[in-house]
Design a protein around this motif. Structure first.
Motif, PDB file in Angstrom:
ATOM      1  N   TYR A   1      29.724 -11.735  51.315  1.00 51.76           N
ATOM      2  CA  TYR A   1      30.493 -10.534  51.043  1.00 51.76           C
ATOM      3  C   TYR A   1      31.292 -10.110  52.277  1.00 51.76           C
ATOM      4  O   TYR A   1      32.426  -9.642  52.173  1.00 51.76           O
ATOM      5  CB  TYR A   1      29.550  -9.413  50.609  1.00 51.76           C
TER       6      TYR A   1
ATOM      7  N   GLU B   1      19.539 -13.446  49.039  1.00 47.10           N
ATOM      8  CA  GLU B   1      20.057 -12.097  49.264  1.00 47.10           C
ATOM      9  C   GLU B   1      20.864 -12.025  50.553  1.00 47.10           C
ATOM     10  O   GLU B   1      21.946 -11.434  50.586  1.00 47.10           O
ATOM     11  CB  GLU B   1      18.911 -11.095  49.310  1.00 47.10           C
ATOM     12  N   GLU B   2      20.366 -12.630  51.618  1.00 44.52           N
ATOM     13  CA  GLU B   2      21.081 -12.628  52.891  1.00 44.52           C
ATOM     14  C   GLU B   2      22.377 -13.428  52.781  1.00 44.52           C
ATOM     15  O   GLU B   2      23.396 -13.050  53.353  1.00 44.52           O
ATOM     16  CB  GLU B   2      20.206 -13.206  54.006  1.00 44.52           C
TER      17      GLU B   2
ATOM     18  N   LYS C   1      24.975 -11.273  51.204  1.00 51.12           N
ATOM     19  CA  LYS C   1      25.502 -10.277  52.134  1.00 51.12           C
ATOM     20  C   LYS C   1      26.509 -10.897  53.095  1.00 51.12           C
ATOM     21  O   LYS C   1      27.570 -10.335  53.349  1.00 51.12           O
ATOM     22  CB  LYS C   1      24.359  -9.639  52.926  1.00 51.12           C
TER      23      LYS C   1
END
Length: 91
Positions: A28, A21-22, A25
């Motif tokens: 992105y 998940e990190e 991020k």
């Protein structure tokens, strides 16, 4: 009995999910910066290729001009100006 040095399977799965998940991020956020950096380098390459078709003197002039602009900080100034314009005119 001593405790195992490795975390159990559930903790490892949770940690790897958090890591993914990190990573998404950060990707992105960083992807546009990577695209801009690569595009800036390709812009100089294309200029050199076009000048190379004109002759050796034109090729050497564009190469020296690009090097001079990089050494004097002209590219830093241009990118700073571009960033300020984006902040001012961003919707």
């Amino acid at each position: 009995m001593e405790e195992a040095p490795l975390p159990n399977t559930e903790e490892r799965t949770r940690a790897s999910t958090t890591f993914v998940e990190e990573l998404k991020k950060v990707t992105y956020i960083a992807a546009p910066m990577v695209v801009v950096t690569v595009s800036l380098h390709l812009l100089q390459v294309v200029s050199l290729m076009m000048a190379g078709h004109l002759g050796e003197l034109s090729l050497s002039g564009v190469s020296i001009g690009g090097s001079f602009a990089g050494v004097t900080g002209f590219s830093l100034l241009a990118s700073l100006l571009f960033s300020i314009l984006l902040l001012v005119y961003a919707p």
